[in-house]
Scaffold this motif. Structure first.
Motif, PDB file in Angstrom:
ATOM      1  N   ARG A  72      -6.322   4.226   0.189  1.00  0.00           N
ATOM      2  CA  ARG A  72      -5.133   3.376   0.066  1.00  0.00           C
ATOM      3  C   ARG A  72      -4.602   3.394  -1.364  1.00  0.00           C
ATOM      4  N   SER A  73      -5.505   3.259  -2.356  1.00  0.00           N
ATOM      5  CA  SER A  73      -5.077   3.237  -3.760  1.00  0.00           C
ATOM      6  C   SER A  73      -4.512   4.582  -4.182  1.00  0.00           C
ATOM      7  N   ALA A  74      -5.149   5.657  -3.734  1.00  0.00           N
ATOM      8  CA  ALA A  74      -4.676   6.990  -4.110  1.00  0.00           C
ATOM      9  C   ALA A  74      -3.283   7.263  -3.540  1.00  0.00           C
ATOM     10  N   LEU A  75      -3.048   6.837  -2.318  1.00  0.00           N
ATOM     11  CA  LEU A  75      -1.729   7.036  -1.711  1.00  0.00           C
ATOM     12  C   LEU A  75      -0.657   6.225  -2.442  1.00  0.00           C
ATOM     13  N   LEU A  76      -0.957   4.965  -2.746  1.00  0.00           N
ATOM     14  CA  LEU A  76       0.030   4.117  -3.411  1.00  0.00           C
ATOM     15  C   LEU A  76       0.246   4.519  -4.866  1.00  0.00           C
ATOM     16  N   ALA A  77      -0.733   5.216  -5.463  1.00  0.00           N
ATOM     17  CA  ALA A  77      -0.566   5.683  -6.842  1.00  0.00           C
ATOM     18  C   ALA A  77       0.194   6.996  -6.910  1.00  0.00           C
ATOM     19  N   HIS A  78       0.401   7.627  -5.770  1.00  0.00           N
ATOM     20  CA  HIS A  78       1.136   8.896  -5.755  1.00  0.00           C
ATOM     21  C   HIS A  78       2.610   8.638  -6.043  1.00  0.00           C
ATOM     22  N   PRO A  79       3.276   9.541  -6.772  1.00  0.00           N
ATOM     23  CA  PRO A  79       4.698   9.317  -7.112  1.00  0.00           C
ATOM     24  C   PRO A  79       5.604   9.166  -5.889  1.00  0.00           C
ATOM     25  N   ALA A  80       5.207   9.722  -4.765  1.00  0.00           N
ATOM     26  CA  ALA A  80       6.070   9.648  -3.577  1.00  0.00           C
ATOM     27  C   ALA A  80       6.053   8.275  -2.929  1.00  0.00           C
ATOM     28  N   LEU A  81       5.023   7.467  -3.227  1.00  0.00           N
ATOM     29  CA  LEU A  81       4.907   6.140  -2.632  1.00  0.00           C
ATOM     30  C   LEU A  81       4.888   5.103  -3.739  1.00  0.00           C
ATOM     31  N   THR A  82       5.132   3.857  -3.348  1.00  0.00           N
ATOM     32  CA  THR A  82       5.102   2.753  -4.304  1.00  0.00           C
ATOM     33  C   THR A  82       4.566   1.502  -3.622  1.00  0.00           C
ATOM     34  N   GLU A  84       5.413  -1.442  -4.192  1.00  0.00           N
ATOM     35  CA  GLU A  84       6.453  -2.453  -4.006  1.00  0.00           C
ATOM     36  C   GLU A  84       7.161  -2.302  -2.659  1.00  0.00           C
ATOM     37  N   ASN A  85       7.003  -1.160  -2.017  1.00  0.00           N
ATOM     38  CA  ASN A  85       7.666  -0.906  -0.737  1.00  0.00           C
ATOM     39  C   ASN A  85       6.750  -1.348   0.401  1.00  0.00           C
ATOM     40  N   GLY A  86       7.259  -2.243   1.263  1.00  0.00           N
ATOM     41  CA  GLY A  86       6.441  -2.773   2.353  1.00  0.00           C
ATOM     42  C   GLY A  86       5.970  -1.703   3.320  1.00  0.00           C
ATOM     43  N   LEU A  87       6.866  -0.773   3.656  1.00  0.00           N
ATOM     44  CA  LEU A  87       6.506   0.289   4.596  1.00  0.00           C
ATOM     45  C   LEU A  87       5.449   1.210   4.002  1.00  0.00           C
ATOM     46  N   HIS A  88       5.552   1.486   2.697  1.00  0.00           N
ATOM     47  CA  HIS A  88       4.563   2.337   2.048  1.00  0.00           C
ATOM     48  C   HIS A  88       3.186   1.676   2.072  1.00  0.00           C
ATOM     49  N   ARG A  89       3.134   0.357   1.870  1.00  0.00           N
ATOM     50  CA  ARG A  89       1.852  -0.344   1.930  1.00  0.00           C
ATOM     51  C   ARG A  89       1.266  -0.282   3.337  1.00  0.00           C
ATOM     52  N   VAL A  90       2.129  -0.419   4.347  1.00  0.00           N
ATOM     53  CA  VAL A  90       1.653  -0.335   5.731  1.00  0.00           C
ATOM     54  C   VAL A  90       1.090   1.055   6.017  1.00  0.00           C
ATOM     55  N   VAL A  91       1.819   2.091   5.586  1.00  0.00           N
ATOM     56  CA  VAL A  91       1.363   3.467   5.813  1.00  0.00           C
ATOM     57  C   VAL A  91       0.052   3.729   5.083  1.00  0.00           C
ATOM     58  N   ALA A 134       3.827 -12.526   5.710  1.00  0.00           N
ATOM     59  CA  ALA A 134       3.393 -13.827   5.197  1.00  0.00           C
ATOM     60  C   ALA A 134       3.809 -14.021   3.746  1.00  0.00           C
ATOM     61  N   GLN A 135       3.862 -12.930   2.983  1.00  0.00           N
ATOM     62  CA  GLN A 135       4.264 -13.015   1.576  1.00  0.00           C
ATOM     63  C   GLN A 135       5.774 -13.019   1.404  1.00  0.00           C
ATOM     64  N   GLY A 136       6.491 -12.894   2.510  1.00  0.00           N
ATOM     65  CA  GLY A 136       7.944 -12.935   2.447  1.00  0.00           C
ATOM     66  C   GLY A 136       8.582 -11.627   2.062  1.00  0.00           C
ATOM     67  N   SER A 137       7.806 -10.554   1.967  1.00  0.00           N
ATOM     68  CA  SER A 137       8.379  -9.252   1.631  1.00  0.00           C
ATOM     69  C   SER A 137       8.715  -8.497   2.904  1.00  0.00           C
ATOM     70  N   SER A 138       9.490  -7.443   2.739  1.00  0.00           N
ATOM     71  CA  SER A 138       9.900  -6.652   3.889  1.00  0.00           C
ATOM     72  C   SER A 138       8.721  -5.856   4.428  1.00  0.00           C
ATOM     73  N   ILE A 139       8.535  -5.902   5.726  1.00  0.00           N
ATOM     74  CA  ILE A 139       7.454  -5.153   6.349  1.00  0.00           C
ATOM     75  C   ILE A 139       7.794  -3.677   6.388  1.00  0.00           C
ATOM     76  N   GLY A 140       9.060  -3.364   6.496  1.00  0.00           N
ATOM     77  CA  GLY A 140       9.465  -1.976   6.552  1.00  0.00           C
ATOM     78  C   GLY A 140       9.369  -1.385   7.938  1.00  0.00           C
ATOM     79  N   LEU A 141       9.339  -2.238   8.966  1.00  0.00           N
ATOM     80  CA  LEU A 141       9.244  -1.781  10.343  1.00  0.00           C
ATOM     81  C   LEU A 141      10.492  -2.219  11.098  1.00  0.00           C
ATOM     82  N   PRO A 142      10.747  -1.638  12.274  1.00  0.00           N
ATOM     83  CA  PRO A 142      11.887  -2.081  13.082  1.00  0.00           C
ATOM     84  C   PRO A 142      11.832  -3.580  13.354  1.00  0.00           C
ATOM     85  N   SER A 143      13.014  -4.206  13.481  1.00  0.00           N
ATOM     86  CA  SER A 143      13.073  -5.659  13.627  1.00  0.00           C
ATOM     87  C   SER A 143      12.347  -6.140  14.873  1.00  0.00           C
TER      88      SER A 143
END
Length: 208
Positions: A72-82, A84-91, A134-143
């Motif tokens: 999870r940390s390696a993926l989020l540290a990659h330049p292609a992901l961030t 701060e993006n809810g969908l990236h955290r889910v992926v 729960a944190q009020g951020s965008s999940i990044g998934l369809p409504s």
């Protein structure tokens, strides 16, 4: 162009190397939990080798925990992901959960690697989406999927006014319950006094 390639290569290397030590720390913590779980489970199933059972459980949890955190940390540290993006955290959580489930399944009978990877991946992705909501951020998934996940989460963010109204309603309920208790106590006292006065007026109804 060479400078861009060097920068991207250094970023990728940093994304792969930086999570190593933290993932080992997380794996150690989960390994301790695994040993505790294995000890209790070994007693419940009456295994003939409780020490071996708890040790294998600790190694399994260590490998699964460190694998999840590292992936999870390696993926989020990659330049292609961030992060701060809810969908990236889910992926990232879903992929990390799949890897951790596969590793944990390797300690189980044949066929558990695939099912463990799928199950843990889905659970990790849904859990991360729930945390995003729960944190009020965008999940990044369809409504429609967000609404379905929201219906499964027994919590939501409240504004100050909603929180104040919630506390006020609870206070009113508590005051009503206290009032009912006061009435019941008063009735008991009145009944006790009446019984006491009756016993004074008729001290003895002696039987012959």
């Amino acid at each position: 162009m060479p400078e861009v390639e060097v920068k991207s290569r250094s970023s990728a290397e940093r994304a792969l190397l930086e999570p190593l030590l933290p993932s080992l720390g997380v794996g150690t913590a989960t390994g301790v939990l695994g040993v505790a779980y294995g000890t209790v489970a070994g007693i419940l199933v009456s295994t003939p080798r409780p020490l071996l059972y708890s040790s294998v459980s600790g190694v399994q949890w260590f490998c699964a925990g460190s694998t999840y955190f590292y992936c999870r940390s390696a993926l989020l540290a990659h330049p292609a992901l961030t992060a701060e993006n809810g969908l990236h955290r889910v992926v990232a959580s879903g992929v990390g959960g799949s890897c951790a489930g596969a590793v944990a399944g390797a300690f189980l009978p044949k066929g558990a690697i695939r099912s463990g990877g799928i199950l843990f991946g889905v659970l990790a992705a849904i859990t991360q989406a729930g945390l995003n909501f729960a944190q009020g951020s965008s999940i990044g998934l369809p409504s429609s999927l967000q609404q379905g996940i929201a219906s499964l989460i027994p919590m939501k963010s409240l504004s100050d006014k909603e929180y104040e109204d919630l506390l006020l309603n609870k206070l009113i309920k508590i005051e009503a319950e206290i009032s009912i208790l006061d009435d019941q106590i008063s009735n008991l006292r009145a009944a006790s006094k009446q019984q006491a006065s009756t016993s004074i007026e008729h001290p003895h109804d002696s039987t012959k």
